[in-house]
Enzyme design. Structure first.
Site, PDB file in Angstrom:
ATOM      1  N   SER A  24      -7.340 -10.651  -0.471  1.00 18.91           N
ATOM      2  CA  SER A  24      -7.619 -10.587  -1.909  1.00 18.91           C
ATOM      3  C   SER A  24      -6.851 -11.636  -2.703  1.00 18.91           C
ATOM      4  O   SER A  24      -7.246 -11.980  -3.821  1.00 18.91           O
ATOM      5  CB  SER A  24      -7.298  -9.190  -2.442  1.00 18.91           C
ATOM      6  OG  SER A  24      -5.957  -8.839  -2.165  1.00 18.91           O
ATOM      7  N   ASP A  48       0.125  -3.211 -10.689  1.00 19.50           N
ATOM      8  CA  ASP A  48      -0.237  -4.195  -9.663  1.00 19.50           C
ATOM      9  C   ASP A  48       0.654  -5.417  -9.865  1.00 19.50           C
ATOM     10  O   ASP A  48       0.441  -6.220 -10.774  1.00 19.50           O
ATOM     11  CB  ASP A  48      -1.713  -4.574  -9.797  1.00 19.50           C
ATOM     12  CG  ASP A  48      -2.154  -5.623  -8.778  1.00 19.50           C
ATOM     13  OD1 ASP A  48      -1.296  -6.159  -8.046  1.00 19.50           O
ATOM     14  OD2 ASP A  48      -3.370  -5.918  -8.725  1.00 19.50           O
ATOM     15  N   HIS A  80      -1.336  -9.062  -7.235  1.00 15.88           N
ATOM     16  CA  HIS A  80      -2.370 -10.016  -7.624  1.00 15.88           C
ATOM     17  C   HIS A  80      -1.971 -10.706  -8.920  1.00 15.88           C
ATOM     18  O   HIS A  80      -0.906 -10.445  -9.477  1.00 15.88           O
ATOM     19  CB  HIS A  80      -3.713  -9.288  -7.755  1.00 15.88           C
ATOM     20  CG  HIS A  80      -4.144  -8.628  -6.480  1.00 15.88           C
ATOM     21  ND1 HIS A  80      -3.914  -7.294  -6.223  1.00 15.88           N
ATOM     22  CD2 HIS A  80      -4.749  -9.128  -5.381  1.00 15.88           C
ATOM     23  CE1 HIS A  80      -4.368  -6.993  -5.010  1.00 15.88           C
ATOM     24  NE2 HIS A  80      -4.876  -8.090  -4.478  1.00 15.88           N
TER      25      HIS A  80
END
Length: 402
Positions: free
Chosen positions: A132, A378, A381
């Site tokens: 990702s 998060d 990312h």
């Protein structure tokens, strides 16, 4: 005698005037030469410092605040933006993280030019492969180029684990292949891959690699899914009673997977045609105590980079980077044009660049989590626009040999 006395001063005067003219001419030549030399020196300095990007270490530098510049694109208008990275869409109001620009120590990064990149990619395939974080990077690239292409000359489609953006006017594609562990694994579904137990077919890669063989530029990453003490490795087929499972210590399992990957490249990729890049590990910012916050805090609420020169978080494993470098060196020794995009250090500073709570989560946060946002942030990312745009700017410079 009187006549002679009149002539001598006159002759001397002519001689003096001539010598003065010569001296003046020589001085002019010297001044001109010095000026030309200085100008040439300035030109050479420009050429070999700020303009000859090929000789620059783009990865050593610092983040400078520049509130007069703007991102390469408007994330709200990018057709291919993922809700996983769309921080402004999901409520982030502090946008100062967009004003930090990476400044290499000895040169400047070239300004990204979408048209120049697409011309270079004419009749070619640029393929991002990995997890990702590489999808984060791939979407960044799509957002950076799409504005330069009229709607009727671009398309987007998916086939299994491969996602393809096509610039039809250039006959060029910018693709992403979901292969988080490079070799085959039980996490290869690009949508449903968060499984309680993870294992890999450590010597099997063809399922993914068949999609790469005729690519012109390959951009790999694989790190996020590896950090654990052990990994279950499978010799044999999935769901076969003859398969042999064995727990392999890390980082040995990682090393074996990279050996399978490099062996495949050696056999199947045209090294005189295909350029290969490896994106080094993308750092996380989950341990706030490492940069001065209280224990238990993380990237949530961060509004500026870390300014400690050489800061390195404990979640970034130098031993894993050495394993990658050894694999790349083996490929270089047999003639591959392969480069590491060593983005780890420059990204280590950017604790402010993560989505934290400003993204779409696949599972709705619980009431307990909502009461303490930091505990579901998060910090892995990156917001877009944001830090990955700088990585693509460096990739752009490398692709165009700038």
């Amino acid at each position: 005698m009187a006549k002679n006395n009149q002539i001598v001063p006159s002759t001397w005067g002519i001689r003096y005037t001539f010598q003065s003219l010569i001296a003046l001419l020589v001085a002019s030549v010297l001044i001109a030469a010095i000026y030309v030399t200085e100008e040439r020196g300035r030109w050479l300095q420009d050429l070999f410092s700020s303009k000859n990007y090929g000789n620059c270490n783009y990865f050593s530098g610092r983040w400078l605040y520049d509130n007069h510049s703007s991102p390469e694109y408007d994330g709200r208008r990018c057709s291919y933006m993922s809700d996983q990275f769309a921080c402004e869409k999901f409520g982030r109001t502090d946008m100062s993280y967009l004003n930090w620009k990476w400044q290499p120590d000895q040169c400047d990064l070239p300004r990204f030019n979408a048209t120049a990149l697409l011309e270079n990619l004419r009749n070619k395939r640029l393929v991002y492969v990995g997890d990702s974080l590489n999808r984060n990077l791939w979407i960044s690239m799509l957002c950076m180029v799409e504005w330069s292409i009229p709607p009727e000359f671009k398309s987007f489609y998916r086939n299994g684990s491969k996602f393809t953006f096509e610039a039809t006017e250039y006959n060029a594609t910018i693709e992403f292949d979901w292969a988080p562990l490079l070799v085959e694994s039980n996490s290869d579904n690009p949508i449903n891959h968060l499984l309680p137990d993870r294992f890999v077919r450590i010597q099997a890669i063809e399922k993914h690699a068949r999609l790469w063989s005729d690519a012109d530029i390959l951009v790999f990453d694989s790190y996020l899914w590896w950090p654990r003490s052990k990994m279950k490795a499978l010799w044999g087929e999935f769901d076969s009673p003859e398969g042999i499972y064995k727990e392999v210590q890390m980082p040995r399992c990682y090393e074996m997977a990279l050996q399978t990957w490099s062996n495949w490249l050696e056999i199947h990729v045209n090294r005189s045609r295909t350029r290969v890049f490896w994106v080094s590990m993308s750092p996380t910012h989950e341990l706030g105590e490492e940069w001065g916050k209280q224990k238990g805090q993380n990237c949530y609420g961060e509004k500026e980079p870390i300014f400690e020169e050489g800061y390195w978080g404990s979640r970034s494993d130098p031993e894993m980077m050495r394993i990658v470098e050894a694999a790349l060196n083996r490929l270089r020794n047999i003639g591959f044009d392969i480069q590491m995009l060593n983005i780890t250090q420059l990204a280590e500073y950017r604790k402010d660049g993560h989505p934290s709570i400003y993204r779409k989560f696949w599972h709705r946060p619980t009431e307990e989590q909502l009461s303490d946002p930091a505990n579901y942030s998060d910090c892995t990312h990156w917001c877009l626009p944001g830090v990955p745009d700088t990585w693509n700017q460096i990739l752009y410079a490398r692709i165009l040999h700038l």
